[in-house]
Design a protein around this motif. Sequence first.
Motif, PDB file in Angstrom:
ATOM      1  N   LEU A 199      71.309  75.897   1.041  1.00 48.38           N
ATOM      2  CA  LEU A 199      72.704  75.630   0.777  1.00 48.38           C
ATOM      3  C   LEU A 199      72.982  74.143   0.911  1.00 48.38           C
ATOM      4  CD1 LEU A 199      75.051  78.470   1.597  1.00 48.38           C
ATOM      5  CD2 LEU A 199      74.161  78.052  -0.499  1.00 48.38           C
ATOM      6  N   PHE A 200      72.109  73.203   1.595  1.00 51.09           N
ATOM      7  CA  PHE A 200      72.472  71.671   1.834  1.00 51.09           C
ATOM      8  C   PHE A 200      72.309  71.128   0.567  1.00 51.09           C
ATOM      9  CE2 PHE A 200      70.342  67.776   2.466  1.00 51.09           C
ATOM     10  CZ  PHE A 200      71.486  67.143   2.923  1.00 51.09           C
ATOM     11  N   ASN A 201      71.241  71.349  -0.264  1.00 54.63           N
ATOM     12  CA  ASN A 201      71.114  70.859  -1.496  1.00 54.63           C
ATOM     13  C   ASN A 201      70.689  71.809  -2.673  1.00 54.63           C
ATOM     14  OD1 ASN A 201      68.680  71.693  -0.551  1.00 54.63           O
ATOM     15  ND2 ASN A 201      67.416  69.781  -1.463  1.00 54.63           N
ATOM     16  N   ASN A 202      71.106  72.921  -2.559  1.00 54.31           N
ATOM     17  CA  ASN A 202      70.696  73.951  -3.596  1.00 54.31           C
ATOM     18  C   ASN A 202      69.509  74.082  -4.060  1.00 54.31           C
ATOM     19  OD1 ASN A 202      73.467  74.758  -3.582  1.00 54.31           O
ATOM     20  ND2 ASN A 202      74.181  73.281  -5.166  1.00 54.31           N
ATOM     21  N   GLU A 203      68.487  73.619  -3.307  1.00 53.54           N
ATOM     22  CA  GLU A 203      67.329  73.714  -3.604  1.00 53.54           C
ATOM     23  C   GLU A 203      66.664  75.030  -3.437  1.00 53.54           C
ATOM     24  OE1 GLU A 203      62.658  71.565  -2.399  1.00 53.54           O
ATOM     25  OE2 GLU A 203      64.705  70.902  -1.517  1.00 53.54           O
ATOM     26  N   ILE A 204      65.549  75.515  -4.320  1.00 57.32           N
ATOM     27  CA  ILE A 204      64.985  76.770  -4.009  1.00 57.32           C
ATOM     28  C   ILE A 204      63.778  76.558  -3.229  1.00 57.32           C
ATOM     29  CG2 ILE A 204      63.861  78.762  -5.265  1.00 57.32           C
ATOM     30  CD1 ILE A 204      66.703  78.615  -5.709  1.00 57.32           C
ATOM     31  N   VAL A 205      63.919  77.187  -1.823  1.00 56.84           N
ATOM     32  CA  VAL A 205      62.909  76.803  -1.036  1.00 56.84           C
ATOM     33  C   VAL A 205      61.292  77.300  -1.219  1.00 56.84           C
ATOM     34  CG1 VAL A 205      62.383  76.900   1.588  1.00 56.84           C
ATOM     35  CG2 VAL A 205      64.498  76.143   0.713  1.00 56.84           C
ATOM     36  N   ALA A 206      61.812  78.685  -1.604  1.00 55.97           N
ATOM     37  CA  ALA A 206      60.411  79.501  -1.914  1.00 55.97           C
ATOM     38  C   ALA A 206      60.946  80.836  -2.772  1.00 55.97           C
ATOM     39  CB  ALA A 206      59.946  80.095  -0.560  1.00 55.97           C
ATOM     40  N   TYR A 207      59.791  81.223  -3.348  1.00 58.19           N
ATOM     41  CA  TYR A 207      60.316  82.565  -4.462  1.00 58.19           C
ATOM     42  C   TYR A 207      58.922  83.457  -4.335  1.00 58.19           C
ATOM     43  CZ  TYR A 207      57.983  79.842  -7.975  1.00 58.19           C
ATOM     44  OH  TYR A 207      57.006  79.169  -8.586  1.00 58.19           O
ATOM     45  N   ALA A 208      59.123  84.533  -4.945  1.00 62.65           N
ATOM     46  CA  ALA A 208      58.041  85.352  -5.155  1.00 62.65           C
ATOM     47  C   ALA A 208      58.466  86.437  -6.091  1.00 62.65           C
ATOM     48  CB  ALA A 208      57.628  86.172  -3.591  1.00 62.65           C
ATOM     49  N   ILE A 209      57.621  86.881  -6.837  1.00 64.30           N
ATOM     50  CA  ILE A 209      57.679  87.808  -8.196  1.00 64.30           C
ATOM     51  C   ILE A 209      56.550  89.047  -8.157  1.00 64.30           C
ATOM     52  CG2 ILE A 209      57.469  87.673 -10.640  1.00 64.30           C
ATOM     53  CD1 ILE A 209      57.618  84.635 -10.693  1.00 64.30           C
ATOM     54  N   GLY A 210      57.291  90.130  -8.208  1.00 61.95           N
ATOM     55  CA  GLY A 210      56.626  90.982  -8.101  1.00 61.95           C
ATOM     56  C   GLY A 210      56.982  92.362  -9.082  1.00 61.95           C
ATOM     57  N   GLU A 211      56.359  93.656  -8.918  1.00 60.23           N
ATOM     58  CA  GLU A 211      56.515  94.760  -9.755  1.00 60.23           C
ATOM     59  C   GLU A 211      57.946  95.493  -9.074  1.00 60.23           C
ATOM     60  OE1 GLU A 211      53.384  97.173 -11.248  1.00 60.23           O
ATOM     61  OE2 GLU A 211      52.276  95.394 -10.653  1.00 60.23           O
ATOM     62  N   HIS A 212      58.061  95.350  -7.809  1.00 62.60           N
ATOM     63  CA  HIS A 212      58.941  96.052  -6.906  1.00 62.60           C
ATOM     64  C   HIS A 212      60.116  95.607  -6.067  1.00 62.60           C
ATOM     65  CE1 HIS A 212      56.478  99.663  -8.193  1.00 62.60           C
ATOM     66  NE2 HIS A 212      55.386  99.189  -7.923  1.00 62.60           N
TER      67      HIS A 212
END
Length: 293
Positions: A161-174
């Motif tokens: 929330l400091f700079n609205n940056e997406i720090v990390a993400y993951a994509i999956g089936e579930h």
Amino acid sequence: MLENLEGGGTKTRYSLIRLVNERGQIQRLCQLFGVSKSGYYAWLKRQSIDRDVEDKQVVSKIYTKYKGIYGYRQLQLFLWHDEGVWMNHKKVLRLMQNLGIQSRIRKKRQYRYTTNKAERIAENVFNQNFVAHRPNEKWVTDITQVLIGERWLYLSAVKDLFNNEIVAYAIGEHPNKELVQRTFQKAFRKRKDVTGVVVHSDRGAPYTSHLYHDMLPKVGAQISMSRGGNCYDNASIESFFSSLKTEGLSLYSIRSWKEAQKRMETYIRFYNTKRPQRKLNKLTPVEYRRQFA
């Protein structure tokens, strides 16, 4: 000052009249500078037209560059960030109207809420206070779903929330605790020391699991959770998901998971490094964080 104008041309005199103009004083100023009132107004109209021609060109350029996705307020930020041109948002709107261009209409979002038997919950530390004064002070996280053909694809993300940056993400089936675990493992590797960060989520099953509640305290993080059925408690991450789907996915006819994943990854990089935000002083999230550092 008049003595210095003896060698000056008519355009110079017109420019000075515009510079020192006061309401109701045009007639007197024109007499003072030795030019006609009608000539001054004709020159002023030509100046306005000339400026609009150039401004329309740069507005059209930015509009085309970003495929007509954005409205006048976001276009205003891109004009400054990409071209170094700052226009009043009302002027950007007027020029877009004159050009006959507009942003693509956002699809209305439908919220669906389900209840689950929570294993573990935590209090709402945020209370909708999404302001952070330093990196790794407040994170928000959630999972969103995207329908590809007849199958769902799930994206888990963590936003600072400091700079609205997406720090990390993951994509999956579930949308399960393992997907969330992968997301936070990436976040912790990327940000190293996260001691003291408050991580806010809803009460979805992955976030009430024992795995989640054991994982975060091990790195010194504090857990915060939304109240049951209250979407506004986690509105910041929902706003990002809305932008992702509208700007990064809905414009394309996506036929496969591989393509959807590529579109998501491309948009997240764009969002972090190329998309300026008003609340970040017209900087991108990464630029804002680097400026702070």
